[in-house]
Design an enzyme around this catalytic site. Structure first.
Site, PDB file in Angstrom:
ATOM      1  N   ARG A 177       0.837  -1.206   0.000  1.00  0.00           N
ATOM      2  CA  ARG A 177       0.000   0.000   0.000  1.00  0.00           C
ATOM      3  C   ARG A 177       0.871   1.254   0.000  1.00  0.00           C
ATOM      4  O   ARG A 177       0.555   2.234  -0.686  1.00  0.00           O
ATOM      5  CB  ARG A 177      -0.921   0.000   1.226  1.00  0.00           C
ATOM      6  CG  ARG A 177      -1.753   1.257   1.321  1.00  0.00           C
ATOM      7  CD  ARG A 177      -2.738   1.226   2.463  1.00  0.00           C
ATOM      8  NE  ARG A 177      -3.507   2.462   2.513  1.00  0.00           N
ATOM      9  CZ  ARG A 177      -4.555   2.643   3.295  1.00  0.00           C
ATOM     10  NH1 ARG A 177      -4.983   1.679   4.085  1.00  0.00           N
ATOM     11  NH2 ARG A 177      -5.202   3.796   3.296  1.00  0.00           N
ATOM     12  N   HIS A 201     -16.845   3.037  -4.148  1.00  0.00           N
ATOM     13  CA  HIS A 201     -16.055   4.261  -3.971  1.00  0.00           C
ATOM     14  C   HIS A 201     -16.397   5.306  -5.042  1.00  0.00           C
ATOM     15  O   HIS A 201     -15.632   6.230  -5.286  1.00  0.00           O
ATOM     16  CB  HIS A 201     -14.540   3.970  -3.952  1.00  0.00           C
ATOM     17  CG  HIS A 201     -14.123   3.221  -2.725  1.00  0.00           C
ATOM     18  ND1 HIS A 201     -12.799   2.942  -2.430  1.00  0.00           N
ATOM     19  CD2 HIS A 201     -14.841   2.700  -1.704  1.00  0.00           C
ATOM     20  CE1 HIS A 201     -12.738   2.274  -1.287  1.00  0.00           C
ATOM     21  NE2 HIS A 201     -13.974   2.109  -0.832  1.00  0.00           N
ATOM     22  N   TYR A 203     -15.155   9.463  -1.225  1.00  0.00           N
ATOM     23  CA  TYR A 203     -14.148   9.273  -2.286  1.00  0.00           C
ATOM     24  C   TYR A 203     -14.339  10.219  -3.459  1.00  0.00           C
ATOM     25  O   TYR A 203     -13.443  10.360  -4.290  1.00  0.00           O
ATOM     26  CB  TYR A 203     -14.162   7.811  -2.768  1.00  0.00           C
ATOM     27  CG  TYR A 203     -13.502   6.891  -1.765  1.00  0.00           C
ATOM     28  CD1 TYR A 203     -12.129   6.638  -1.826  1.00  0.00           C
ATOM     29  CD2 TYR A 203     -14.229   6.304  -0.738  1.00  0.00           C
ATOM     30  CE1 TYR A 203     -11.514   5.820  -0.891  1.00  0.00           C
ATOM     31  CE2 TYR A 203     -13.612   5.480   0.200  1.00  0.00           C
ATOM     32  CZ  TYR A 203     -12.255   5.241   0.115  1.00  0.00           C
ATOM     33  OH  TYR A 203     -11.638   4.440   1.047  1.00  0.00           O
ATOM     34  N   ASN A 254     -10.547  -4.747  -0.902  1.00  0.00           N
ATOM     35  CA  ASN A 254     -10.551  -3.681  -1.907  1.00  0.00           C
ATOM     36  C   ASN A 254      -9.640  -4.035  -3.082  1.00  0.00           C
ATOM     37  O   ASN A 254      -8.705  -4.787  -2.917  1.00  0.00           O
ATOM     38  CB  ASN A 254     -10.068  -2.371  -1.265  1.00  0.00           C
ATOM     39  CG  ASN A 254     -11.214  -1.601  -0.626  1.00  0.00           C
ATOM     40  OD1 ASN A 254     -12.321  -1.621  -1.115  1.00  0.00           O
ATOM     41  ND2 ASN A 254     -10.936  -0.940   0.486  1.00  0.00           N
ATOM     42  N   CYS A 300     -18.773  -2.867   1.261  1.00  0.00           N
ATOM     43  CA  CYS A 300     -17.941  -1.706   1.582  1.00  0.00           C
ATOM     44  C   CYS A 300     -18.601  -0.987   2.752  1.00  0.00           C
ATOM     45  O   CYS A 300     -19.829  -0.988   2.883  1.00  0.00           O
ATOM     46  CB  CYS A 300     -17.869  -0.787   0.366  1.00  0.00           C
ATOM     47  SG  CYS A 300     -16.885   0.704   0.642  1.00  0.00           S
TER      48      CYS A 300
END
Length: 444
Positions: A96, A202, A256, A150, A172
């Site tokens: 990440r 998102h 988002y 995700n 989510c």
């Protein structure tokens, strides 16, 4: 003869697991889970042991007869499962950090599920989820796959298009977070709030917002224009909105959307954090270290409140509420990622969408929302195009397809910049991208 429900959680060493355990304990009377298998890979063995220990203490304290099993053998765990939940991170938080940091080096937004970071998370994750699906087809063909990994929308679409598993739901915490945010904003019980959700993971919009069945959308839109009252998440800083813009858009945005409607502001903010040595991955890493220190305490037998800082608040509420509604045939309304089936008229029938659904024993049935408003449809279509091409790249390992996906993402400014970032990220993540022949493309 089998009694009780068997749950298998892949990525069981996640810091989120105590939320999940808490949820199954809370719903036990109506959702009689007899065994929970927490599964992880060798690299996650230590964390699995720590979280597993806490899970066992939580169950013991509650007095419910649930057996907790810890395993590094996914196939053994999956045998005859009823529900398989997935919450894994390929490459852990180090991956990440690269997803966030490398694009920022080139002046492009670095975020875990949007832009280049979202693409690379998909490239690493989709082959693994399809592997899990092949095991499920053989070992628990009747189980439901509840995916929280995700990018949840792309993962769900990949399963629908590239596996034989049709009993899949992507989940989510953004929609439930938006509902909770509205409840807090209006000072009402969460159960009184309902939002008509439609869009993509998102990239979901609240087409209407209700309290006790009466629309309060205009009031909510007026309130969330104020940065102090914006509904956001732990990992996305609220910046407020131009009231006139929100009123003209006439739908409720999700956190988002900041990355798309405020790209310049968000990039500036993230570059500042990056230069000061702190992308979100590093913040999360620190939080995770602190959480696992807490989890080690043999006297701890509840989910610690610090977990809510992790960004996954309401996970157990969303995941366990979904399984509970399916098991009890509740027919309540929840927002999940599922096959569109014509519910959003201007998106393909077979595509995964995030939408309000009636949840029953047969799974989610999307509620028809008609066409998306013209003002949001273009952006949703562009992101869906990106998702489709990204999934193809993940499955085929084709470099040109990956470059195309990167370039058509609205957060990437040009094909040249896309190529530079793609080459660097392919090299950085090559350990987790066996489908790509990295050496052939590096240093071009």
């Amino acid at each position: 003869m089998k009694t009780g429900i068997k749950i298998v959680t892949i990525g069981g060493g996640s810091s989120y697991t105590p939320e999940l355990i808490e949820g199954f304990i809370k719903y036990y009377d109506e959702l009689p889970v007899s065994e929970i298998w927490l599964v992880d890979v060798e690299a996650g063995k230590e964390k699995l042991g720590i979280v597993g220990g806490l899970a066992k203490r939580m169950v013991e304290k509650s007095g419910v007869p649930i057996d907790i099993h810890l395993s590094l053998d996914r196939r053994q765990a999956l045998q005859d499962a009823d529900y398989v939940t997935t919450q894994f991170r390929v490459g852990l938080l180090d991956a990440r950090a690269k997803d966030e940091g490398i694009p920022l080096k080139h002046g492009v937004l670095g975020q875990e599920t949007n832009g280049p970071g979202g693409l690379f998370k998909a490239l690493r994750t989709i082959p693994v989820i399809l592997d899990i699906c092949r095991d499920m087809e053989e070992l628990c063909p009747n189980a439901w796959l509840i995916n929280f990994t995700n990018p949840a929308g792309m993962v769900t679409e990949a399963v629908l298009r590239h596996s034989n598993i049709k009993k899949v739901v992507g989940l989510c915490n953004v929609p439930i977070g938006m509902e909770m945010g509205v409840a807090k904003l209006l000072d009402v019980e969460h159960s009184r709030v309902r939002i008509d959700f439609a869009g993509l993971n998102h990239m979901v919009y609240g087409l209407d917002v209700y309290v006790d069945g009466v629309s309060v959308k205009n009031k909510v839109i007026s309130l969330i224009a104020d940065s102090e009252k914006s509904i956001t998440m732990k990992n996305i800083e609220a910046m407020g909105w131009e009231p006139e813009f929100l009123q003209a858009l006439n739908v409720m945005t999700c956190p988002y959307h900041n990355y798309y409607y405020k790209s310049g502001d968000m990039l500036k903010k993230e570059l500042k954090n990056y230069e000061e040595g702190g992308t979100r991955a590093l913040v999360v890493k620190k939080l995770e270290d602190e959480l696992f220190e807490l989890y080690k305490d043999p006297n701890l037998s509840i989910k610690p409140p610090q977990l809510e800082k992790r960004g996954g608040a309401y996970y157990s509420d969303a995941a366990v509420r979904l399984i509970h509604s399916m098991y009890t045939d509740k027919k309540d309304i929840q927002a999940v990622n599922t096959m569109n089936r014509g519910a959003i008229a201007n998106l393909p029938f077979e595509s995964a969408v995030e939408i309000s659904c009636v949840i029953s024993k047969d799974g989610p049935k999307p509620i028809a929302m008609g066409e998306l408003p013209v003002a949001v449809n273009g952006l949703v279509q562009q992101i869906k195009s990106f998702e489709r091409v990204a999934i193809e790249a993940a499955v085929t390992g084709d470099y040109n397809t990956a470059l195309l996906a990167m370039t058509i993402n609205p957060l990437v400014p040009s094909d040249r910049v896309a190529k530079v970032i793609l080459d660097e990220m392919l090299e950085a993540h090559k350990e987790f991208l066996p489908q790509f022949n990295v050496h052939e493309y590096s240093n071009q």
